[in-house]
Design an enzyme around this catalytic site. Structure first.
Site, PDB file in Angstrom:
ATOM      1  N   ASP A   1     -31.964  27.356  16.084  1.00  0.00           N
ATOM      2  CA  ASP A   1     -30.937  26.602  15.355  1.00  0.00           C
ATOM      3  C   ASP A   1     -30.989  26.809  13.853  1.00  0.00           C
ATOM      4  O   ASP A   1     -30.050  26.439  13.150  1.00  0.00           O
ATOM      5  CB  ASP A   1     -31.055  25.111  15.709  1.00  0.00           C
ATOM      6  CG  ASP A   1     -30.705  24.875  17.160  1.00  0.00           C
ATOM      7  OD1 ASP A   1     -29.728  25.476  17.632  1.00  0.00           O
ATOM      8  OD2 ASP A   1     -31.435  24.122  17.827  1.00  0.00           O
TER       9      ASP A   1
ATOM     10  N   CYS B   1     -33.070  28.679  22.723  1.00  0.00           N
ATOM     11  CA  CYS B   1     -33.446  27.894  21.521  1.00  0.00           C
ATOM     12  C   CYS B   1     -34.844  28.199  21.006  1.00  0.00           C
ATOM     13  O   CYS B   1     -35.133  27.951  19.841  1.00  0.00           O
ATOM     14  CB  CYS B   1     -33.442  26.404  21.782  1.00  0.00           C
ATOM     15  SG  CYS B   1     -32.578  25.814  23.161  1.00  0.00           S
TER      16      CYS B   1
ATOM     17  N   HIS C   1     -24.764  22.478  22.660  1.00  0.00           N
ATOM     18  CA  HIS C   1     -24.383  23.652  21.879  1.00  0.00           C
ATOM     19  C   HIS C   1     -23.532  24.593  22.733  1.00  0.00           C
ATOM     20  O   HIS C   1     -23.553  24.519  23.960  1.00  0.00           O
ATOM     21  CB  HIS C   1     -25.635  24.435  21.453  1.00  0.00           C
ATOM     22  CG  HIS C   1     -26.455  23.784  20.394  1.00  0.00           C
ATOM     23  ND1 HIS C   1     -27.792  23.490  20.565  1.00  0.00           N
ATOM     24  CD2 HIS C   1     -26.141  23.391  19.140  1.00  0.00           C
ATOM     25  CE1 HIS C   1     -28.262  22.947  19.449  1.00  0.00           C
ATOM     26  NE2 HIS C   1     -27.282  22.869  18.568  1.00  0.00           N
TER      27      HIS C   1
ATOM     28  N   ASP D   1     -38.369  18.707  16.305  1.00  0.00           N
ATOM     29  CA  ASP D   1     -37.519  19.681  17.010  1.00  0.00           C
ATOM     30  C   ASP D   1     -37.689  21.104  16.483  1.00  0.00           C
ATOM     31  O   ASP D   1     -36.938  22.009  16.882  1.00  0.00           O
ATOM     32  CB  ASP D   1     -36.043  19.276  16.874  1.00  0.00           C
ATOM     33  CG  ASP D   1     -35.673  18.111  17.780  1.00  0.00           C
ATOM     34  OD1 ASP D   1     -35.928  18.213  18.988  1.00  0.00           O
ATOM     35  OD2 ASP D   1     -35.149  17.102  17.266  1.00  0.00           O
TER      36      ASP D   1
END
Ligand code: CIR
Length: 257
Positions: A66, A247, A160, A60
């Site tokens: 993040d 992201c 999120h 990821d």
């Protein structure tokens, strides 16, 4: 204005990352092509873009947002809430340290950058399955020392906070129905993503241009009266892994000390 962005190329293990989606596994050629188009778009908007190499063992890790929260004064290295992602921060620190002094979220705090929305000097911090109260408290304290205010919002829907709530300029928030009318965003105009277009809430404002995922025409029509340029990008292979436009990068304004 953003002047710089940090991104990371997805590695060959990208399809092994976390997801709640039941869609087919991502196609790697398309994943890489969509990443290249994203980087090109940011460059077209005037940003210098770092494209970091894949972080082996962290499927990821291309979702770099993040791993840090960056303001003009400091970069806060997070403590991602998913155990499989905790080690990603070690791979981002050097890139951040080239631009900012570093601060850190410490145990038992957890925090994912996807839960953090900045609107000028104000922050909205989502407490979610990934970001806990202690992480929110630590971030608010670090940012508070630099004159930023924070509101904590409970994230009851979506992965999120920014899966459901983003600032699109002109004192306007783009939200899913779950967040419409939320007291924390009272005072902002709100555009609610139509049913079936909730994914479009993850629209990214960069230097006066709205970057939105393609395939959400009703949301695009609702954004049109803002009078801002809109660029649509295909994020199909990121959606399969619960990811989207915000992201895939850390956006940096010029540094101030
Ligand atoms: C995860 O579940 O952590 C990744 N598959 C997706 C992370 C998306 N990040 C973001 O919205 N900021």
């Amino acid at each position: 204005m953003f002047c710089h962005a940090i991104t990371r190329i997805p590695g060959p293990d990208y399809p092994l990352g976390l997801t709640t989606s039941t869609m087919a596994a991502p196609d790697m050629d398309l994943t890489l092509a969509q990443h290249a188009a994203y980087v090109d778009c940011l460059r077209t908007l005037g940003l210098t873009v770092d494209v970091l190499p894949a972080a082996e063992g962290f499927p990821d890790a291309c979702f770099v947002e993040d791993t840090a929260v960056v303001v003009r004064e400091v970069a806060v290295v997070t403590r991602p809430g998913a155990p499989s992602r905790a080690g990603e921060t070690a791979f981002i620190e050097a890139a951040l340290a080239a631009h900012r002094p570093l601060a850190r979220i410490e145990a038992p705090g957890t925090l994912d950058g996807g839960d953090i929305l900045q609107v000028g000097k104000r922050f909205f911090i989502g407490v979610s399955d990934r970001t806990n109260e202690e992480g929110a408290r630590q971030l608010a304290a670090i940012l508070g020392a630099h004159g930023y205010e924070s509101d904590v919002i409970r994230v009851a829907a979506g992965l999120h906070l920014k899966s459901s709530l983003n600032y699109v300029g002109s004192e306007t928030m783009l939200v899913t129905a779950d967040f419409a009318g939320h007291p924390a965003i009272e005072g902002y105009r709100q555009i609610v993503c139509p049913e079936g277009e909730e994914y479009a809430a993850n629209t990214l404002l960069v230097n006066g241009t709205l970057i939105m995922p393609c395939g959400y025409p009703r949301t695009r029509d609702l954004l049109a009266p803002l009078g801002m340029p809109v660029v649509e990008l295909d994020t199909s292979e990121y959606r399969k892994m619960d990811g989207g436009l915000t992201c895939l990068s850390l956006r940096l304004e010029p540094q101030v000390s």
